[in-house]
Scaffold this active site. Structure first.
Site, PDB file in Angstrom:
ATOM      1  N   GLN A 262       0.823  -1.208   0.000  1.00 27.75           N
ATOM      2  CA  GLN A 262       0.000   0.000   0.000  1.00 27.75           C
ATOM      3  C   GLN A 262       0.856   1.256   0.000  1.00 27.75           C
ATOM      4  OE1 GLN A 262      -3.392  -0.380  -0.560  1.00 27.75           O
ATOM      5  NE2 GLN A 262      -2.427  -2.356  -0.873  1.00 27.75           N
ATOM      6  N   HIS A 265       1.720   3.010  -3.286  1.00 24.51           N
ATOM      7  CA  HIS A 265       0.713   3.748  -4.054  1.00 24.51           C
ATOM      8  C   HIS A 265       1.086   5.219  -4.155  1.00 24.51           C
ATOM      9  CE1 HIS A 265      -2.512   1.107  -5.265  1.00 24.51           C
ATOM     10  NE2 HIS A 265      -2.499   0.506  -4.103  1.00 24.51           N
ATOM     11  N   GLU A 330      -9.407   0.509   5.208  1.00 25.47           N
ATOM     12  CA  GLU A 330      -9.813   0.096   3.860  1.00 25.47           C
ATOM     13  C   GLU A 330      -9.545  -1.393   3.673  1.00 25.47           C
ATOM     14  OE1 GLU A 330      -8.743   1.258  -0.794  1.00 25.47           O
ATOM     15  OE2 GLU A 330      -7.361   1.787   0.816  1.00 25.47           O
ATOM     16  N   HIS A 331      -8.321  -1.822   3.946  1.00 19.49           N
ATOM     17  CA  HIS A 331      -7.929  -3.232   3.851  1.00 19.49           C
ATOM     18  C   HIS A 331      -7.487  -3.721   5.229  1.00 19.49           C
ATOM     19  CE1 HIS A 331      -6.722  -1.347  -0.087  1.00 19.49           C
ATOM     20  NE2 HIS A 331      -7.496  -2.328  -0.538  1.00 19.49           N
ATOM     21  N   ASP A 364      -6.717  -6.831  -4.863  1.00 18.42           N
ATOM     22  CA  ASP A 364      -6.585  -5.715  -5.795  1.00 18.42           C
ATOM     23  C   ASP A 364      -6.835  -6.143  -7.232  1.00 18.42           C
ATOM     24  OD1 ASP A 364      -6.060  -3.757  -3.964  1.00 18.42           O
ATOM     25  OD2 ASP A 364      -3.885  -3.829  -4.186  1.00 18.42           O
ATOM     26  N   HIS A 423     -54.276  15.649   2.388  1.00 19.90           N
ATOM     27  CA  HIS A 423     -53.795  14.282   2.571  1.00 19.90           C
ATOM     28  C   HIS A 423     -54.891  13.429   3.210  1.00 19.90           C
ATOM     29  CE1 HIS A 423     -49.802  15.911   1.785  1.00 19.90           C
ATOM     30  NE2 HIS A 423     -49.278  14.713   1.895  1.00 19.90           N
TER      31      HIS A 423
END
Length: 433
Positions: A262, A265, A330-331, A364, A423
Site C-alpha cells: 500500500q 501507491h 480500507e484493507h 486488488d 392528505h
C-alpha cells in the site's frame, strides 16, 4: 533506514497519538475548488468547445474536433489483440472471477400479498448510463476498469461511458483491452475535471450519465464532490490504507511486503501493523529496512512509511480487534490462527483478508471482490463498490378496496395530526361508508 511510528496501546496517550496518525485532510484548497468550478461551468455552458480547449491545454492532445476524442471499437480491439498471451489471460481470468463474485450480489424485484389483497414490494432496476473515470498518463489501471465496469454490467446497465486522459495521444493498451473485456460501450480520451463535467452535463459528443465512478486526482475528486446531486457518485476516496493484525507467527518478510504494497501507491498511503509480540515487530522493522532497496518505488514507500505508517504493540488479539474497529481500515489482513473466528469480531473494514496466505494484493486484482473500498474511516458507514451501486429501487404499493378502507383510517388520523387536510381527504375518499 525506515522510521515508522512506534506506538503501544498501553500508553496513556495512545488514543490521542492514534487520532493524530489517522488524521488526513484533502489537499483540495480554495484554489483547486475555484479552478474546478470554472471548468465545470465552462463545459456546462460551452460543451464540446470547452472540452476541446481543456483537453488541448492539460493533456497536449491536439484534437481539432470533439469526435476525435472518441476511441473506435476497432482501436479497442487492436489493443486487445496486441496484448501478449499472459497479459490477456490474466485480464480474462480476473474478469471472470470479478463477474462471478458480483453475480451473487444482484438483487431482484420482490413483492408479497397481504390477507386483504393489498400488494407491497420493491421493483429493482438498473441505472441507464454510468460514467467510468480511469486515470491515465504515467499510471495505468486496467484492474480499476474491471472492478468498476463489471458490476455495472452485471447490474444491467446498458451504457457504460469510459473517460481516460491520453497525454499527447498516449493510450495504454491494457486499459483499452480491459474495457473491451468488461463490456464498456464508449471510450473518450478526456480526463480531469473537464471529463467529470462532460459526463455530468453532457456535450454534443459525450453523453450525460446518471452516475460517475472511478478514482482520480484531487481535481477529479473535487469535481465529483461538486457535481454530486446532479449525478450520483461512488465515493470520495482518500489515500490507500492497509492494517495488518498478526500474532507473530507469520514470516516477517511477508508482513513487511504487505505493508509496502500500500505504501508504494503514493506518499500519503498508510500502512499499520498491530501485534502483541514486541520481538516480532522488531523483526518486521528489520525486514522493511532490508527489503526497501529492492523496491523500484522505494522513495515513495520511504516517505509513506516514515510519515504515515505505524507499528503498534497491542496487549492481545482482542485488543488488536478493538483498535482495528477504531481505525476502520480500507484493507484489513488477519494474519493469525483461526482468522474466520476473529473476522466475526470486526465491525468496520472495507475488505477483510483472512489467513497468512491471503495477501491484500490478491484482492486488488483477481480474488473477485471489488477493490473499490471506503477509506479514511468511512468503512464505519460505507461498503465496497458493488452491483447494488448500479441498481435503484422503487417501492410498490397496490391497495385492494379493503386495504384502502383500513389504511385510509390510519392515514386520516395521522394527516389531520400534521395539519394536512388534503392528505386526509385523499385517504378518506377510499374509506367505505
Amino acid at each position: 533506514m525506515l522510521t515508522p511510528k512506534r506506538l503501544n496501546t498501553s500508553a496513556e496517550n495512545f488514543e490521542a497519538e492514534l487520532k493524530q496518525l489517522l488524521d488526513w485532510q484533502s489537499v483540495s484548497d480554495e484554489g483547486v475548488v475555484n479552478t474546478v468550478k470554472e471548468i465545470l461551468n465552462a463545459v456546462r455552458t460551452q460543451g464540446d468547445v470547452a472540452l476541446l480547449n481543456y483537453t488541448q491545454k492539460f493533456d497536449g492532445l491536439q484534437a481539432q474536433t470533439a469526435s476525435e476524442l472518441k476511441v473506435s471499437s476497432e482501436r479497442m480491439q487492436q489493443a486487445l489483440d496486441r496484448l501478449d498471451s499472459k497479459q490477456r489471460e490474466a485480464l480474462e481470468k480476473a474478469a471472470a472471477r470479478v463477474r462471478s463474485y458480483h453475480e451473487h450480489q444482484k438483487q431482484d424485484s420482490w413483492q408479497y400479498e397481504e390477507a386483504d389483497g393489498t400488494i407491497l414490494g420493491q421493483q429493482v432496476t438498473a441505472l441507464d448510463k454510468v460514467g467510468l473515470y480511469v486515470p491515465g498518463g504515467k499510471a495505468a489501471y486496467p484492474s480499476s476498469v474491471l472492478m468498476n465496469a463489471i458490476p455495472a454490467k452485471v447490474a444491467g446497465v446498458e451504457n457504460i461511458v469510459m473517460v481516460v486522459p491520453a497525454p499527447k495521444g498516449d493510450l495504454n493498451d491494457m486499459v483499452l483491452a480491459a474495457a473491451m473485456i468488461a463490456g464498456v460501450d464508449q471510450v473518450f480520451t478526456i480526463g480531469g475535471a473537464q471529463a467529470v463535467a462532460a459526463l455530468t452535463y453532457g456535450t454534443e459528443t459525450v453523453p450525460r450519465v446518471d452516475k460517475i465512478v472511478g478514482p482520480g486526482n484531487i481535481y477529479v475528486a473535487t469535481a465529483k464532490s461538486l457535481v454530486f446531486g446532479t449525478v450520483g457518485i461512488d465515493m470520495i476516496a482518500g489515500p490507500s490504507e492497509i492494517l495488518v493484525i498478526c500474532d507473530g507467527k507469520t514470516n516477517p518478510d511477508w508482513i513487511a511486503m504487505d505493508l509496502f504494497s500500500q505504501a508504494e501507491h503514493d506518499e500519503q498511503a498508510q500502512s499499520i501493523l498491530l501485534c502483541p509480540d514486541a520481538d516480532f515487530i522488531d523483526s518486521v522493522q528489520a525486514s522493511m529496512d532490508k527489503l526497501l532497496a529492492e523496491m523500484p518505488r522505494a522513495e515513495i514507500i520511504k516517505t509513506s512509511i516514515n510519515e504515515r505508517a505505524a507499528l503498534i504493540q497491542v496487549q492481545d488479539l482482542e485488543d488488536a480487534i478493538q483498535v482495528a474497529n477504531m481505525i476502520a481500515p480500507e484493507h484489513l489482513e488477519l494474519s493469525v490462527d483461526d482468522p474466520q473466528t476473529w473476522a466475526k469480531k470486526v465491525r468496520h473494514a472495507g475488505a477483510i483478508f483472512m489467513g497468512r496466505y491471503t495477501a491484500e494484493a490478491l484482492g486488488d486484482y483477481c480474488a473477485g471482490p471489488n477493490h473499490v473500498l471506503p477509506t479514511s474511516q468511512t468503512a464505519r458507514f460505507s461498503s465496497p463498490l458493488g452491483v447494488y451501486d448500479f441498481q435503484k429501487r422503487s417501492s410498490l404499493i397496490m391497495c385492494s378496496d379493503e386495504g384502502a378502507h383500513v389504511l385510509g383510517q390510519t392515514a386520516s388520523v395521522l394527516a389531520h395530526g400534521e395539519g394536512l387536510t388534503a392528505h386526509a381527504r385523499s385517504a378518506e375518499y377510499r374509506i367505505k361508508s
